[in-house]
Enzyme design. Structure first.
Site, PDB file in Angstrom:
ATOM      1  N   PRO A   9       0.792  -1.225   0.000  1.00  0.00           N
ATOM      2  CA  PRO A   9       0.000   0.000   0.000  1.00  0.00           C
ATOM      3  C   PRO A   9       0.826   1.277   0.000  1.00  0.00           C
ATOM      4  O   PRO A   9       1.884   1.356   0.615  1.00  0.00           O
ATOM      5  CB  PRO A   9      -0.817  -0.108   1.289  1.00  0.00           C
ATOM      6  CG  PRO A   9      -0.023  -1.006   2.174  1.00  0.00           C
ATOM      7  CD  PRO A   9       0.638  -1.983   1.240  1.00  0.00           C
ATOM      8  N   ASN A  10       0.299   2.232  -0.726  1.00  0.00           N
ATOM      9  CA  ASN A  10       0.809   3.601  -0.811  1.00  0.00           C
ATOM     10  C   ASN A  10       2.090   3.743  -1.626  1.00  0.00           C
ATOM     11  O   ASN A  10       2.544   4.862  -1.847  1.00  0.00           O
ATOM     12  CB  ASN A  10       0.989   4.222   0.576  1.00  0.00           C
ATOM     13  CG  ASN A  10      -0.313   4.235   1.343  1.00  0.00           C
ATOM     14  OD1 ASN A  10      -1.341   4.646   0.805  1.00  0.00           O
ATOM     15  ND2 ASN A  10      -0.298   3.760   2.566  1.00  0.00           N
ATOM     16  N   ARG A  17       5.052  11.285  -2.230  1.00  0.00           N
ATOM     17  CA  ARG A  17       4.764  10.962  -0.834  1.00  0.00           C
ATOM     18  C   ARG A  17       6.028  11.075   0.015  1.00  0.00           C
ATOM     19  O   ARG A  17       6.999  10.356  -0.220  1.00  0.00           O
ATOM     20  CB  ARG A  17       4.220   9.541  -0.735  1.00  0.00           C
ATOM     21  CG  ARG A  17       4.012   9.072   0.684  1.00  0.00           C
ATOM     22  CD  ARG A  17       3.622   7.604   0.734  1.00  0.00           C
ATOM     23  NE  ARG A  17       3.610   7.158   2.109  1.00  0.00           N
ATOM     24  CZ  ARG A  17       4.018   5.969   2.502  1.00  0.00           C
ATOM     25  NH1 ARG A  17       4.457   5.101   1.619  1.00  0.00           N
ATOM     26  NH2 ARG A  17       3.991   5.641   3.759  1.00  0.00           N
ATOM     27  N   TYR A  22      11.271   8.938   1.276  1.00  0.00           N
ATOM     28  CA  TYR A  22      11.226   7.987   0.172  1.00  0.00           C
ATOM     29  C   TYR A  22      11.853   8.492  -1.129  1.00  0.00           C
ATOM     30  O   TYR A  22      11.977   7.739  -2.084  1.00  0.00           O
ATOM     31  CB  TYR A  22       9.773   7.569  -0.095  1.00  0.00           C
ATOM     32  CG  TYR A  22       9.125   6.941   1.105  1.00  0.00           C
ATOM     33  CD1 TYR A  22       9.515   5.684   1.556  1.00  0.00           C
ATOM     34  CD2 TYR A  22       8.141   7.617   1.824  1.00  0.00           C
ATOM     35  CE1 TYR A  22       8.940   5.105   2.672  1.00  0.00           C
ATOM     36  CE2 TYR A  22       7.558   7.046   2.943  1.00  0.00           C
ATOM     37  CZ  TYR A  22       7.958   5.797   3.359  1.00  0.00           C
ATOM     38  OH  TYR A  22       7.384   5.224   4.468  1.00  0.00           O
ATOM     39  N   ASN A  73       8.046  -5.773  -1.187  1.00  0.00           N
ATOM     40  CA  ASN A  73       8.000  -4.595  -0.329  1.00  0.00           C
ATOM     41  C   ASN A  73       6.544  -4.503   0.122  1.00  0.00           C
ATOM     42  O   ASN A  73       5.710  -3.946  -0.584  1.00  0.00           O
ATOM     43  CB  ASN A  73       8.434  -3.330  -1.056  1.00  0.00           C
ATOM     44  CG  ASN A  73       8.432  -2.113  -0.141  1.00  0.00           C
ATOM     45  OD1 ASN A  73       7.869  -2.142   0.943  1.00  0.00           O
ATOM     46  ND2 ASN A  73       9.042  -1.040  -0.596  1.00  0.00           N
ATOM     47  N   ALA A  76       3.482  -0.840   4.617  1.00  0.00           N
ATOM     48  CA  ALA A  76       2.938  -0.816   5.987  1.00  0.00           C
ATOM     49  C   ALA A  76       2.497  -2.197   6.463  1.00  0.00           C
ATOM     50  O   ALA A  76       2.483  -2.464   7.668  1.00  0.00           O
ATOM     51  CB  ALA A  76       1.784   0.173   6.085  1.00  0.00           C
ATOM     52  N   GLU A  97      13.006  -9.522   1.062  1.00  0.00           N
ATOM     53  CA  GLU A  97      12.252  -8.361   1.506  1.00  0.00           C
ATOM     54  C   GLU A  97      13.070  -7.108   1.215  1.00  0.00           C
ATOM     55  O   GLU A  97      14.278  -7.076   1.474  1.00  0.00           O
ATOM     56  CB  GLU A  97      11.969  -8.482   2.999  1.00  0.00           C
ATOM     57  CG  GLU A  97      11.101  -7.385   3.554  1.00  0.00           C
ATOM     58  CD  GLU A  97      10.742  -7.596   5.011  1.00  0.00           C
ATOM     59  OE1 GLU A  97      10.197  -6.647   5.595  1.00  0.00           O
ATOM     60  OE2 GLU A  97      11.014  -8.682   5.582  1.00  0.00           O
ATOM     61  N   HIS A  99      12.980  -2.617   1.293  1.00  0.00           N
ATOM     62  CA  HIS A  99      12.348  -1.358   1.703  1.00  0.00           C
ATOM     63  C   HIS A  99      13.236  -0.203   1.267  1.00  0.00           C
ATOM     64  O   HIS A  99      14.471  -0.294   1.351  1.00  0.00           O
ATOM     65  CB  HIS A  99      12.146  -1.309   3.220  1.00  0.00           C
ATOM     66  CG  HIS A  99      11.243  -2.393   3.701  1.00  0.00           C
ATOM     67  ND1 HIS A  99       9.875  -2.300   3.602  1.00  0.00           N
ATOM     68  CD2 HIS A  99      11.504  -3.598   4.239  1.00  0.00           C
ATOM     69  CE1 HIS A  99       9.335  -3.407   4.079  1.00  0.00           C
ATOM     70  NE2 HIS A  99      10.310  -4.218   4.459  1.00  0.00           N
ATOM     71  N   ARG A 106      13.691   4.427  11.735  1.00  0.00           N
ATOM     72  CA  ARG A 106      12.350   5.012  11.702  1.00  0.00           C
ATOM     73  C   ARG A 106      11.680   4.887  13.071  1.00  0.00           C
ATOM     74  O   ARG A 106      12.296   4.502  14.052  1.00  0.00           O
ATOM     75  CB  ARG A 106      11.503   4.293  10.636  1.00  0.00           C
ATOM     76  CG  ARG A 106      12.060   4.276   9.220  1.00  0.00           C
ATOM     77  CD  ARG A 106      11.807   5.546   8.427  1.00  0.00           C
ATOM     78  NE  ARG A 106      10.445   6.004   8.446  1.00  0.00           N
ATOM     79  CZ  ARG A 106       9.496   5.643   7.587  1.00  0.00           C
ATOM     80  NH1 ARG A 106       9.758   4.795   6.622  1.00  0.00           N
ATOM     81  NH2 ARG A 106       8.278   6.155   7.681  1.00  0.00           N
TER      82      ARG A 106
END
Length: 145
Positions: A9-10, A17, A22, A73, A76, A97, A99, A106
């Site tokens: 998502p997103n 964003r 990012y 990825n 969230a 994985e 990111h 974070r």
């Protein structure tokens, strides 16, 4: 060889964003980077981005028998979505994985991944280049020594 790259998502909002976190690269630009890396390795790529959990889960289920491995990825969903974890484990495909940001720099709730312990690799904090590295690492793992 065929791999899938799954984006949660997103991530469709990349480029606009939270650019301080990012960056300004769009998901379409990352897809181009991944496809170029895969082509150089002689690998086909399936690409998916979804903001809908059910669509994401069904896409994972549909990978069995179609691809050899996955770069994921989960965005969230990384931090607590056991359904995504269970789907990845259920199809039995190796996954890396990835990111864009460094999760460990974070907020505390983003420092946890429910996927990481079963991944064959984990890349974070390297921005878009992390995707290319993830593809290279996954393909290397699938091809063996």
């Amino acid at each position: 060889m065929r791999i899938a790259v799954l984006n949660g998502p997103n991530l469709n909002l990349l480029g606009t964003r939270e650019p301080a976190i990012y960056g300004h690269v769009t998901l379409a630009e990352i897809e181009s980077l991944v496809r170029a890396e895969a082509k150089a390795l002689g690998v086909e790529v399936e690409w998916l981005q979804s903001n809908h959990e059910v669509a994401f889960l069904e896409a994972i289920h549909a990978l069995r028998g179609r691809v050899d491995g996955v770069v994921v990825n989960a965005a969230a969903w990384t931090h607590g979505n056991l359904a995504v974890r269970d789907a990845l484990l259920g199809v039995g495909l190796p996954y890396v994985e990835v990111h864009l940001s460094n999760l460990f720099a974070r907020e505390p709730e983003r420092r946890v991944s429910v996927l990481a312990d079963r991944a064959v690799g984990f890349i974070c904090g390297l921005g878009p280049a992390g995707y290319g590295l993830a593809v290279r690492a996954l393909v290397g793992r699938l091809r063996g020594p």
